[in-house]
Design an enzyme around this catalytic site. Structure first.
Site, PDB file in Angstrom:
ATOM      1  N   ASP A   8       2.288  62.464  60.683  1.00 41.03           N
ATOM      2  CA  ASP A   8       2.376  61.612  59.480  1.00 41.03           C
ATOM      3  C   ASP A   8       3.742  60.932  59.501  1.00 41.03           C
ATOM      4  O   ASP A   8       4.612  61.286  60.310  1.00 41.03           O
ATOM      5  CB  ASP A   8       2.231  62.467  58.196  1.00 41.03           C
ATOM      6  CG  ASP A   8       2.262  61.616  56.926  1.00 41.03           C
ATOM      7  OD1 ASP A   8       1.669  60.512  56.936  1.00 41.03           O
ATOM      8  OD2 ASP A   8       2.892  62.012  55.933  1.00 41.03           O
ATOM      9  N   SER A   9       3.917  59.985  58.588  1.00 41.69           N
ATOM     10  CA  SER A   9       5.226  59.339  58.480  1.00 41.69           C
ATOM     11  C   SER A   9       6.249  60.268  57.804  1.00 41.69           C
ATOM     12  O   SER A   9       7.447  60.019  57.896  1.00 41.69           O
ATOM     13  CB  SER A   9       5.103  58.038  57.686  1.00 41.69           C
ATOM     14  OG  SER A   9       4.553  58.307  56.407  1.00 41.69           O
ATOM     15  N   CYS A  71      -2.382  60.938  58.288  1.00 42.61           N
ATOM     16  CA  CYS A  71      -1.811  59.767  57.621  1.00 42.61           C
ATOM     17  C   CYS A  71      -2.922  58.721  57.538  1.00 42.61           C
ATOM     18  O   CYS A  71      -3.465  58.319  58.571  1.00 42.61           O
ATOM     19  CB  CYS A  71      -0.632  59.258  58.443  1.00 42.61           C
ATOM     20  SG  CYS A  71       0.021  57.666  57.899  1.00 42.61           S
ATOM     21  N   ASN A  72      -3.247  58.312  56.322  1.00 41.32           N
ATOM     22  CA  ASN A  72      -4.315  57.319  56.161  1.00 41.32           C
ATOM     23  C   ASN A  72      -3.911  55.977  56.767  1.00 41.32           C
ATOM     24  O   ASN A  72      -4.728  55.278  57.360  1.00 41.32           O
ATOM     25  CB  ASN A  72      -4.604  57.111  54.676  1.00 41.32           C
ATOM     26  CG  ASN A  72      -5.244  58.324  54.028  1.00 41.32           C
ATOM     27  OD1 ASN A  72      -6.446  58.387  53.909  1.00 41.32           O
ATOM     28  ND2 ASN A  72      -4.445  59.293  53.624  1.00 41.32           N
ATOM     29  N   THR A  73      -2.643  55.628  56.600  1.00 38.43           N
ATOM     30  CA  THR A  73      -2.167  54.325  57.062  1.00 38.43           C
ATOM     31  C   THR A  73      -2.269  54.228  58.585  1.00 38.43           C
ATOM     32  O   THR A  73      -2.756  53.229  59.127  1.00 38.43           O
ATOM     33  CB  THR A  73      -0.716  54.110  56.589  1.00 38.43           C
ATOM     34  OG1 THR A  73      -0.660  54.388  55.186  1.00 38.43           O
ATOM     35  CG2 THR A  73      -0.247  52.699  56.843  1.00 38.43           C
ATOM     36  N   GLU A 150       8.248  61.601  48.985  1.00 35.83           N
ATOM     37  CA  GLU A 150       9.073  61.919  50.157  1.00 35.83           C
ATOM     38  C   GLU A 150      10.440  62.453  49.727  1.00 35.83           C
ATOM     39  O   GLU A 150      11.041  63.274  50.411  1.00 35.83           O
ATOM     40  CB  GLU A 150       9.224  60.663  51.027  1.00 35.83           C
ATOM     41  CG  GLU A 150       9.795  60.903  52.400  1.00 35.83           C
ATOM     42  CD  GLU A 150       8.933  61.803  53.302  1.00 35.83           C
ATOM     43  OE1 GLU A 150       7.704  61.814  53.160  1.00 35.83           O
ATOM     44  OE2 GLU A 150       9.535  62.490  54.163  1.00 35.83           O
ATOM     45  N   CYS A 181      -3.844  58.532  50.436  1.00 36.50           N
ATOM     46  CA  CYS A 181      -2.540  58.620  51.113  1.00 36.50           C
ATOM     47  C   CYS A 181      -2.181  60.083  51.036  1.00 36.50           C
ATOM     48  O   CYS A 181      -2.260  60.689  49.950  1.00 36.50           O
ATOM     49  CB  CYS A 181      -1.491  57.775  50.385  1.00 36.50           C
ATOM     50  SG  CYS A 181       0.194  58.086  50.979  1.00 36.50           S
ATOM     51  N   THR A 182      -1.800  60.668  52.164  1.00 42.58           N
ATOM     52  CA  THR A 182      -1.598  62.126  52.164  1.00 42.58           C
ATOM     53  C   THR A 182      -0.378  62.560  51.339  1.00 42.58           C
ATOM     54  O   THR A 182      -0.217  63.746  51.062  1.00 42.58           O
ATOM     55  CB  THR A 182      -1.485  62.657  53.611  1.00 42.58           C
ATOM     56  OG1 THR A 182      -0.494  61.897  54.312  1.00 42.58           O
ATOM     57  CG2 THR A 182      -2.816  62.557  54.328  1.00 42.58           C
ATOM     58  N   HIS A 183       0.449  61.608  50.955  1.00 44.66           N
ATOM     59  CA  HIS A 183       1.556  61.951  50.060  1.00 44.66           C
ATOM     60  C   HIS A 183       1.073  62.208  48.617  1.00 44.66           C
ATOM     61  O   HIS A 183       1.721  62.941  47.874  1.00 44.66           O
ATOM     62  CB  HIS A 183       2.593  60.820  50.024  1.00 44.66           C
ATOM     63  CG  HIS A 183       3.538  60.815  51.185  1.00 44.66           C
ATOM     64  ND1 HIS A 183       3.145  60.468  52.459  1.00 44.66           N
ATOM     65  CD2 HIS A 183       4.867  61.104  51.264  1.00 44.66           C
ATOM     66  CE1 HIS A 183       4.195  60.550  53.275  1.00 44.66           C
ATOM     67  NE2 HIS A 183       5.247  60.928  52.571  1.00 44.66           N
TER      68      HIS A 183
HETATM   69  N1  DGL Z   1       1.182  59.511  54.169  1.00 46.02           N
HETATM   70  C1  DGL Z   1       0.777  58.266  54.625  1.00 46.02           C
HETATM   71  C2  DGL Z   1      -0.663  57.901  54.343  1.00 46.02           C
HETATM   72  O1  DGL Z   1      -1.484  58.766  54.222  1.00 46.02           O
HETATM   73  C3  DGL Z   1       1.696  57.097  54.712  1.00 46.02           C
HETATM   74  C4  DGL Z   1       2.764  56.831  53.728  1.00 46.02           C
HETATM   75  C5  DGL Z   1       3.675  55.719  54.228  1.00 46.02           C
HETATM   76  O2  DGL Z   1       4.429  55.977  55.163  1.00 46.02           O
HETATM   77  O3  DGL Z   1       3.623  54.619  53.649  1.00 46.02           O
HETATM   78  O4  DGL Z   1      -0.999  56.742  54.298  1.00 46.02           O
END
Ligand code: DGL
Length: 258
Positions: A8-9, A71-73, A150, A181-183
């Site tokens: 993930d990011s 990470c979805n992105t 984050e 988004c996993t966040h």
């Molecule tokens: N956690 C990430 C997701 O699921 C990306 C968040 C990001 O870096 O913008 O999309």
């Protein structure tokens, strides 16, 4: 013993890692947080693909038997490209997330909260409409929530205020909220409170568990042996550790990602 890569990011992918370690408890995991390049969401598709490719190249050097893009992105931008070139199983979050959301929705009316890139890419909508052509899908990009989570403010009033602000911007009705988004599951209390305050019965879907179950189905798992997790981060390791320690309730060691 070959590892399972989880990528993930930042800290968001830890929501998927938590489910993975429950469902596949005898594995060696390599978790990579690309915090140097966070956030991915506002970046163009091409750049996200390059970052994912770079991450995958290094995962392969370390030796992995499967990869979970938590990470979805990155899933939206790069999964199809990586699937074409890798001969190990690779699992993203979007398709399992869309499937579980469909199975949980009463009216097939959805609101997707995600990064700008995920909203723009439109994969959730495509998968949901493939499953039910009458599905209604609203979308809302929530860029500031990524950085708040984050920084460790997901379950703080800052994360909660953002959850309220973003949900207030959604126009239209829905019975299922997809945290795309996993966040965002790390700001769960804000979402729950919002619907409670409004007296609305909305099902909140976190795709993490469905993603972990898909990993179990696709990656040959170990039936015995200890759980081992190596954490890597491309940016400020101390900062990542501080937030990750709190979320995991552990004292982790974070190594530099080259
Ligand atoms: N956690 C990430 C997701 O699921 C990306 C968040 C990001 O870096 O913008 O999309």
């Amino acid at each position: 013993m070959e590892a399972i890569g989880v990528f993930d990011s930042g800290v968001g992918g830890l929501t998927v890692l938590k489910e993975l370690r429950e469902i596949l408890p005898h594995e060696h995991y390599i978790y990579f947080a690309d915090t140097k390049n966070l956030p991915y969401g506002p970046k163009p598709n091409r750049q996200i693909q390059d970052l994912a490719q770079k991450a995958v190249d290094h995962f392969l050097d370390l030796g992995i038997k499967g990869l979970v893009i938590a990470c979805n992105t990155a899933t939206g931008a790069a999964l199809h490209l990586l699937e074409d070139q890798l001969d190990i199983p690779i699992i993203g979050v979007i398709e399992p997330g869309a499937k579980v959301a469909m199975s949980m929705s009463r009216e097939k009316t959805f609101c997707l909260l995600a990064t700008q890139a995920t909203v723009k890419r439109g994969l959730y909508k495509r998968y949901l409409m493939d499953l039910d052509k009458d599905a209604k899908v609203l979308t809302q990009a929530c860029p500031h929530l990524v950085t708040a989570v984050e920084d460790g403010f997901g379950d703080h009033y800052i994360g909660r205020t953002m959850a309220y602000e973003y949900l207030d911007q959604v126009e239209g009705d829905y019975d299922t909220l997809i945290l795309g988004c996993t966040h965002f599951p790390l700001a769960m209390e804000g979402f729950k409170d919002y619907f409670r305050d409004k007296g609305r019965d909305v099902t909140i879907v976190d795709p993490a568990k469905a993603c972990a179950l898909e990993a179990k189905a696709k990656i040959p798992g170990n039936v015995s042996g200890p759980l081992k997790i190596d954490y890597y981060c491309s940016g400020d390791r101390l900062r990542f550790k501080e937030v990750a320690d709190k979320l995991l309730n552990e004292d982790i060691r974070v190594r530099p990602w080259k």
